[in-house]
Design a protein around this motif. Structure first.
Motif, mmCIF file in Angstrom:
data_model
loop_
_atom_site.group_PDB
_atom_site.id
_atom_site.type_symbol
_atom_site.label_atom_id
_atom_site.label_comp_id
_atom_site.label_asym_id
_atom_site.label_seq_id
_atom_site.Cartn_x
_atom_site.Cartn_y
_atom_site.Cartn_z
ATOM 1 N N GLU A 14 49.812 8.029 27.242
ATOM 2 C CA GLU A 14 49.054 9.066 27.692
ATOM 3 C C GLU A 14 47.903 9.398 26.785
ATOM 4 N N PHE A 15 46.928 9.592 27.541
ATOM 5 C CA PHE A 15 45.648 10.156 26.621
ATOM 6 C C PHE A 15 45.223 11.359 27.316
ATOM 7 N N ARG A 16 44.685 12.112 26.190
ATOM 8 C CA ARG A 16 44.518 13.527 26.703
ATOM 9 C C ARG A 16 43.187 13.920 25.811
ATOM 10 N N ARG A 17 42.296 14.620 26.456
ATOM 11 C CA ARG A 17 41.040 15.212 25.838
ATOM 12 C C ARG A 17 41.443 16.555 25.267
ATOM 13 N N TRP A 18 41.146 17.137 24.124
ATOM 14 C CA TRP A 18 41.493 18.537 23.610
ATOM 15 C C TRP A 18 40.757 18.840 22.715
ATOM 16 N N ASP A 19 40.262 20.169 22.320
ATOM 17 C CA ASP A 19 39.623 20.696 21.174
ATOM 18 C C ASP A 19 40.627 20.912 20.171
ATOM 19 N N VAL A 20 40.734 20.190 18.980
ATOM 20 C CA VAL A 20 41.658 20.390 18.064
ATOM 21 C C VAL A 20 41.518 21.465 17.176
ATOM 22 N N LEU A 21 40.351 21.967 17.144
ATOM 23 C CA LEU A 21 40.202 23.249 16.409
ATOM 24 C C LEU A 21 40.486 24.520 17.166
ATOM 25 N N ARG A 22 40.199 24.541 18.481
ATOM 26 C CA ARG A 22 40.244 25.980 19.147
ATOM 27 C C ARG A 22 41.275 25.847 20.522
ATOM 28 N N GLY A 23 41.849 24.611 20.942
ATOM 29 C CA GLY A 23 42.515 24.440 21.915
ATOM 30 C C GLY A 23 43.918 25.155 21.941
ATOM 31 N N ASP A 24 44.386 25.418 23.025
ATOM 32 C CA ASP A 24 45.727 25.917 23.038
ATOM 33 C C ASP A 24 46.592 24.725 22.996
ATOM 34 N N VAL A 25 47.734 24.535 21.980
ATOM 35 C CA VAL A 25 48.539 23.410 21.949
ATOM 36 C C VAL A 25 49.258 23.406 22.965
ATOM 37 N N SER A 26 50.021 24.422 23.498
ATOM 38 C CA SER A 26 50.678 24.364 24.617
ATOM 39 C C SER A 26 50.177 23.834 25.886
ATOM 40 N N ALA A 27 48.979 23.942 25.934
ATOM 41 C CA ALA A 27 48.067 23.495 27.094
ATOM 42 C C ALA A 27 47.846 22.079 27.047
#
Length: 151
Positions: free
Chosen positions: A23-36
């Motif tokens: 699985e590959f996901r795009r996520w803002d590691v500094l501000r993104g919601d971990v649960s999302a």
């Protein structure tokens, strides 16, 4: 190439290698919601991914000089290890490759900065060089294991 194209290429490569379940996901590691980013399906049931790979992201964040918020005195890279630790399941691995930090420095940042969730597990050996009587290498990769809850 934009991020959508890169994600599509990575998914296509994984399918071509018989690893369609990767699985590959795009996520803002500094501000993104971990649960999302860990919600839904098998990832959520396991409590996170088995492995998270950082190949230069910590380097980039640490060199950016970015702060978490305008009124926050903390640097963004100081929060990074704890945020990444929350992406992996207990017992899962975080691999961090750096060309800017030594093994000892990475270990300090990720073990202490991981809110007690990460322990140094292993390292990947690379060719070394000698200069001025000292031995070194231009890149290092450390493997951290997420501590089992209650350990």
């Amino acid at each position: 190439m934009c991020i959508r194209d890169r994600l599509a290429a990575a998914r296509g490569a994984a399918r071509g290698l018989g690893a369609a379940a990767v699985e590959f996901r795009r996520w803002d590691v500094l501000r993104g919601d971990v649960s999302a980013v860990v919600e839904g399906g098998a990832v959520a049931r396991r409590g996170g991914w088995d492995v998270v790979l950082d190949k230069g992201t910590f380097d980039a964040v640490s060199l950016s000089g970015e702060r978490l918020a305008a009124d926050d005195a903390g640097m963004a890279f100081e929060a990074y290890p704890a945020r990444v630790a929350r992406l992996v399941r207990p017992g899962g691995l975080v691999l961090v490759t750096s060309c800017n930090w030594t093994e000892e420095e990475l270990a300090r940042w990720f073990v202490r900065g991981g809110d007690g969730m990460l322990a140094r597990h292993d390292r990947i050996a690379y060719p070394t060089f000698s200069f001025g009587g000292r031995k070194g290498q231009s890149v290092c990769t450390l493997v951290f294991r997420r501590v089992e809850e209650g350990s």
